[in-house]
Design an enzyme around this catalytic site. Structure first.
Site, short mmCIF file in Angstrom:
data_model
loop_
_atom_site.label_atom_id
_atom_site.label_comp_id
_atom_site.label_asym_id
_atom_site.label_seq_id
_atom_site.Cartn_x
_atom_site.Cartn_y
_atom_site.Cartn_z
N ASP A 187 40.60 37.05 28.61
CA ASP A 187 40.51 38.50 28.51
C ASP A 187 39.24 39.05 29.17
O ASP A 187 38.16 38.50 28.97
CB ASP A 187 40.55 38.88 27.02
CG ASP A 187 40.78 40.36 26.82
OD1 ASP A 187 41.09 41.06 27.81
OD2 ASP A 187 40.63 40.83 25.68
N GLU A 217 46.88 40.80 34.51
CA GLU A 217 46.71 42.18 34.06
C GLU A 217 45.50 42.76 34.77
O GLU A 217 44.46 42.10 34.86
CB GLU A 217 46.50 42.23 32.54
CG GLU A 217 46.01 43.61 32.06
CD GLU A 217 46.32 43.89 30.60
OE1 GLU A 217 47.48 43.76 30.19
OE2 GLU A 217 45.39 44.25 29.87
#
Ligand code: ZN
Length: 502
Positions: free
Chosen positions: A172, A281
């Site tokens: 992340d 992402e």
């Protein structure tokens, strides 16, 4: 409720000195042709309990204390890196897989590595794909964990819950190749590329003449190409249009071009890692100004022009998405702008909108669910940690008081890392509160934010406190699980995620 503990099978447990103490997680029982496996616990810790007819094959993949008798071999296998790898080898569904390409996906950051079993229980029921292993570099640093241990923890807990539906592992908010490679090496199946270091957001608000000057200094070929691409005609979305003014285009080119070139390199890196193995992402949310529709369109289109395959994009939305509390801002305006972001994603049709800092945004959830038609990624990070603190607030008030006091001491340093606007001066001193008032501190904004952002002081910097917290959550496992299930079910139902079809 997932936490059904049952007595360990006697013929296995009896081979161990304290076997009478063993209990097993009922949902964890698994059998292959040669192996019986389950997650068990005694008064000290959780471990794998294994049995086989022969001390060979799958049984031998695992390390641990081996005993034999009554015609069987049994093993008490600790929750080590090797045993996590063996578990993934024998039970493939305990390994992470790409899930971001599914219609609905949900990131459940678990700073403790204890929350996944409760999360998994919900995703057995609801029609969405979880990302159980999800930590940012900031979180790893503050908790002194590694991507390896984050994935291993998820592996063990997915096994414990008997959840076979597939889950993702998200590296992340990664910003550099160093961190990207580190995450890829241990097998993340999703990578959130945080472009904030490559962006030049100052061009968003500086005056027109400065923008023009910087833009004119760019190569003519680039400028011509951009103007041809973006100024020729408006882009028709479902219910609105994207129209670039020359000035907004100049700003976009200046803010984003370096970031787009960097994203292209990361895209190539992922292709060489193996097409389809890792979802990408794109995150442009870590900036101070909300992402304008033109900017979102520009980024998505430039990525497309560079052949970057990405599954989701996280804009910075209007209003405040602060950690662990509800949305702050005008919901009508949020609805209007969020709808535009969804329309842009739908225009391209190759990725979905991702909502970061998505925990506890209860008033915005129905809008997100409705306007995306359930096609979104939503990330929660610290809220599972807050649920742990809340469980401790009523199950172990003495420890909670220590955490609360320590949080105040750690606050100044934490505020340098997290953008938070709560007024902490309104919080009462711990000694003025009775035990049954303590859980109330988790119901108010400053209390939640105080405890949300100071986790590094508890989990990373103070080994004694770290151990006390893990011990309390081991002893009060049931209470923690109940907290998590209720809290996440509230998220899921307000987002309108449907139940799985039977
Ligand atoms: Zn973010």
């Amino acid at each position: 409720m997932s936490l059904k503990l049952v007595k360990a099978p006697g013929e296995i447990a009896n081979l161990f000195p304290n076997g009478a103490e063993f209990s097993c997680y009922e949902d964890s029982f698994q059998k292959t042709a040669s192996l019986e496996a389950m997650m068990a616990r005694d008064s000290k810790e959780r471990f794998l309990l294994l049995a086989a007819k022969e001390n060979a094959g799958e049984f031998a993949f695992f390390e641990g204390e081996t005993r034999s008798g009554n015609g069987i071999f049994a093993k008490r296998a600790p929750l080590t890196e090797k045993n996590a790898a063996s578990l993934r080898k024998v039970f493939a569904w305990t390994a992470p897989v790409p899930v971001l390409n599914k219609k609905c996906s949900f990131g459940c950051g678990d700073r403790l590595g204890l929350a996944t079993a409760a999360h998994a229980e919900l995703f057995k029921k609801y029609d969405a794909f979880p990302v159980f292993a999800q930590q940012s570099i900031r979180e790893l640093t503050l908790t002194k964990r590694t991507y390896r241990s984050v994935i291993d923890d998820a592996t063990f807990l997915v096994f414990q819950a008997g959840y076979t539906g597939g889950y993702g592992a998200d590296g992340d908010h990664l910003k550099s190749f160093e961190h990207i490679d580190m995450a890829l090496e241990v097998g993340v199946t999703m990578l959130t590329l945080d472009l904030s270091d490559q962006l030049h957001p100052a061009f968003a608000d500086c005056c027109g003449s400065k923008v023009e000057e910087a833009y004119d200094a760019l190569p003519e070929e680039l400028r011509k190409d951009m103007e041809k691409t973006y100024l020729a005609s408006p882009v028709q979305l479902k219910s609105s249009r994207i129209v670039f003014s020359k000035e907004e285009l100049m700003r976009c080119v200046l803010i984003y071009t370096d970031a787009m070139n960097f994203a292209a390199k990361v895209g190539e890196r992922l292709v060489s890692h193996g097409a389809g193995k890792v979802d990408l992402e794109i995150s442009i949310d870590e900036t101070s100004a909300p992402t304008l529709p033109e900017h979102h369109f520009f980024v998505a289109n430039e990525l497309k022009r560079r052949n970057v395959v990405f599954a989701s994009l996280a804009p910075r939305f209007i209003g405040e998405f602060q950690k662990g509390i509800d949305y702050i801002g005008d919901l009508k305006e949020f609805r209007r702008q969020f709808g535009q972001h969804v329309e842009i994603a739908d225009y391209f049709g190759t990725y979905k909108v991702s909502v970061h800092s998505g925990s506890d945004k209860f008033s915005a959830f129905p809008i997100i669910g409705e306007l995306t038609g359930g096609h979104f990624h939503l990330k929660t990070a610290g809220t599972s940690w807050l649920e742990a603190v809340e469980a401790i607030s009523f199950a172990d008030p003495k420890l909670f008081r220590e955490i609360y006091t320590k949080a105040f001491a750690a606050l100044p340093a934490a505020l340098k890392l997290y953008h938070i606007t709560a007024d902490f001066s309104v919080l009462p001193k711990e000694e003025t509160l009775s035990d049954d008032q303590l859980p109330e501190l988790l119901k108010c904004v400053p209390g939640r934010q105080l405890l949300h952002i100071t986790y590094g002081a508890m989990l990373g910097e103070d080994p004694a406190m770290h151990d006390k917290i893990y011990r309390a959550l081991f002893v009060h496992e049931k209470e923690y699980e109940k907290q998590l299930e209720e809290h996440f079910e509230k998220h899921i139902s307000l987002l309108g995620i449907p139940l799985k079809k039977a």
